[in-house]
Design a protein around this motif. Structure first.
Motif, mmCIF file in Angstrom:
data_model
loop_
_atom_site.group_PDB
_atom_site.id
_atom_site.type_symbol
_atom_site.label_atom_id
_atom_site.label_comp_id
_atom_site.label_asym_id
_atom_site.label_seq_id
_atom_site.Cartn_x
_atom_site.Cartn_y
_atom_site.Cartn_z
ATOM 1 N N GLN A 170 -4.477 -33.842 -24.014
ATOM 2 C CA GLN A 170 -3.359 -34.541 -23.377
ATOM 3 C C GLN A 170 -3.679 -34.867 -21.913
ATOM 4 O O GLN A 170 -3.443 -35.994 -21.444
ATOM 5 C CB GLN A 170 -2.098 -33.674 -23.442
ATOM 6 C CG GLN A 170 -0.841 -34.368 -22.933
ATOM 7 C CD GLN A 170 -0.499 -35.603 -23.732
ATOM 8 O OE1 GLN A 170 -0.486 -35.567 -24.963
ATOM 9 N NE2 GLN A 170 -0.227 -36.712 -23.055
ATOM 10 N N MET A 171 -4.254 -33.893 -21.201
ATOM 11 C CA MET A 171 -4.629 -34.134 -19.802
ATOM 12 C C MET A 171 -5.677 -35.232 -19.698
ATOM 13 O O MET A 171 -5.609 -36.104 -18.813
ATOM 14 C CB MET A 171 -5.157 -32.837 -19.177
ATOM 15 C CG MET A 171 -4.096 -31.820 -18.817
ATOM 16 S SD MET A 171 -4.739 -30.448 -17.824
ATOM 17 C CE MET A 171 -5.624 -29.526 -19.068
ATOM 18 N N ILE A 193 -8.276 -32.254 -12.246
ATOM 19 C CA ILE A 193 -7.626 -32.308 -13.568
ATOM 20 C C ILE A 193 -8.678 -32.431 -14.676
ATOM 21 O O ILE A 193 -8.561 -31.796 -15.738
ATOM 22 C CB ILE A 193 -6.623 -33.473 -13.624
ATOM 23 C CG1 ILE A 193 -5.416 -33.164 -12.718
ATOM 24 C CG2 ILE A 193 -6.167 -33.732 -15.052
ATOM 25 C CD1 ILE A 193 -4.432 -34.296 -12.596
ATOM 26 N N ASP A 235 -4.192 -38.757 -20.428
ATOM 27 C CA ASP A 235 -3.390 -39.233 -19.294
ATOM 28 C C ASP A 235 -4.290 -39.735 -18.173
ATOM 29 O O ASP A 235 -4.056 -40.815 -17.597
ATOM 30 C CB ASP A 235 -2.481 -38.114 -18.781
ATOM 31 C CG ASP A 235 -1.378 -37.774 -19.770
ATOM 32 O OD1 ASP A 235 -1.119 -38.591 -20.683
ATOM 33 O OD2 ASP A 235 -0.775 -36.690 -19.639
ATOM 34 N N SER A 236 -5.320 -38.966 -17.857
ATOM 35 C CA SER A 236 -6.246 -39.377 -16.797
ATOM 36 C C SER A 236 -7.016 -40.627 -17.203
ATOM 37 O O SER A 236 -7.271 -41.511 -16.378
ATOM 38 C CB SER A 236 -7.227 -38.229 -16.488
ATOM 39 O OG SER A 236 -6.556 -37.105 -15.986
ATOM 40 N N ALA A 263 -9.212 -29.726 -17.658
ATOM 41 C CA ALA A 263 -9.235 -30.081 -19.084
ATOM 42 C C ALA A 263 -10.490 -29.536 -19.753
ATOM 43 O O ALA A 263 -10.437 -29.035 -20.891
ATOM 44 C CB ALA A 263 -9.157 -31.596 -19.235
#
Length: 383
Positions: free
Chosen positions: A158-159, A140, A162-163, A144
């Protein structure tokens, strides 16, 4: 008279005898011998065998060369950019290898993103790894990064956020060392995104967390990674100083950049081109800009000229060429702000020459500034 008559009759007699003699038979046509011709397929190809052997040899050479290069490339990608050990599916590992190729060797962020997305779909289809697993979170982070490079900054941010929240809350990863390194991986992409969008406070927080995580991971790592972590920490301090400068806190920026420059000067004593090369010039450029913002034009000029002195030692090094273009533009602006049009014009002309040599810099701005200053000088002469 009689002698002439006899000669005539004698010639006539010879002509008559020649006419009565039977004509010589035409020579018989000689038959072509065919005992040496081989009518088998190999025999028919015999005249072309040398050409066939040459083409076959070249084809074999090309085939084995391409095959050997592919084997070497796959081995290099596996060693340099290895997939997480938890990913065991050969097809998935092949997709990740293709993504690494498009990330590092033949960069194309959109294709890299597609490779990573397909690999993630395969992992979810297998059902062996969860979304919070280390392997999936690493993919992920790479997705990104590829999305950000492709211009899709919103989805990338956004990715990453979140991570980031999952790593901070310790919802992902089993080891503390991996979590620290994951914070660094995320910060490498998230920090520049926040800076480019004017989120300087957020960038300061990101780079600060990354610096702390890098130091913690350094303590847990073995000696083979010592140099890598030192370089990473120097980059984070530099980025942190730039973020402070962009936020308007020039004193904090000056303190951070000056401290890292001391360490960088010690690293540049080897005289070899490596990952540390010209990082000190980047810091000098930052310091020159910080001093300019603080109103100290003299100190700003000194830092810029010192940076130019360093770039002269590293010709044909991309990072140094880029810094030199920025330093020349900065010195030109300083001269122009002090009313030294002739000095500014000299720096702009040096910038044009540097662009012609290295293709670094903003050609349109340099040409526009040169025309503007030349016109201004002509107006001053007319007056």
């Amino acid at each position: 008279m009689f002698g002439l008559n006899r000669a005539f009759h004698s010639a006539a007699a010879r002509s008559l005898r020649a006419w009565q003699r039977p004509a010589a038979a035409a020579p018989r046509a000689r038959r072509i011998s065919t005992f040496h011709i081989d009518n088998t397929p190999r025999g028919k190809l015999q005249p072309y065998m040398r050409t066939i052997k040459l083409v076959s040899a070249v084809s074999a050479l090309v085939f084995f060369s391409v095959g050997g290069f592919c084997v070497y490339l796959n081995d290099y990608l596996d060693r340099t950019y290895p997939a997480h050990p938890a990913i065991t599916n050969k097809a998935t590992r092949k997709l990740l290898r293709g993504a690494a190729l498009r990330e590092h060797i033949a960069p194309d962020p959109r294709i890299a993103y597609m490779f990573l997305l397909r690999a993630l779909e395969d992992i979810y289809a297998d059902g062996e790894l969860s979304e919070d697993s280390e392997a999936v979170q690493e993919i992920i982070a790479r997705m990104a990064d590829a999305a950000a490079q492709a211009g899709e900054r919103g989805p990338a941010e956004q990715m990453l956020e979140d991570s980031w929240s999952k790593v901070e809350q310790k919802k992902t990863g089993e080891s503390e060392g991996w979590r620290m390194q994951q914070i660094c991986r995320l910060a490498d992409v998230l920090g520049p995104l926040q800076t480019s969008q004017g989120k300087h406070s957020a960038a300061i927080s990101t780079y600060g967390a990354a610096l702390r995580a890098s130091k913690a991971a350094h303590e847990l790592a073995d000696n083979s990674q010592h140099e890598e972590f030192l370089l990473k920490q120097a980059n984070y301090v530099t980025s942190l100083g730039e973020a402070f400068a962009l936020s308007g806190d020039y004193d904090s920026a000056h303190t951070l950049l000056s401290s890292v420059l001391v360490d960088l000067n010690e690293r540049q004593q080897s005289g070899k081109v490596d990952k540390w090369t010209c990082l000190d010039v980047v810091v000098m450029l930052d310091l020159a800009q910080v001093e300019h913002k603080r109103g100290d034009i003299k100190q700003s000029r000194q830092w810029a000229e010192a940076g130019l002195g360093v770039t002269g030692k590293w010709s044909r090094v991309g990072a140094c060429d880029n810094c030199q273009a920025h330093l020349l533009a900065h010195l030109a602006k300083l001269s122009e702000s002090q009313g030294d049009i002739k000095g500014a014009l000299q720096y702009y002309e040096l910038g044009l020459k540097h662009f012609n040599d290295t293709q670094t810099g903003d050609l349109e701005k340099l040409e526009a500034a040169t025309r503007r200053l030349n016109s201004q000088m002509l107006q001053n002469v007319d007056q």
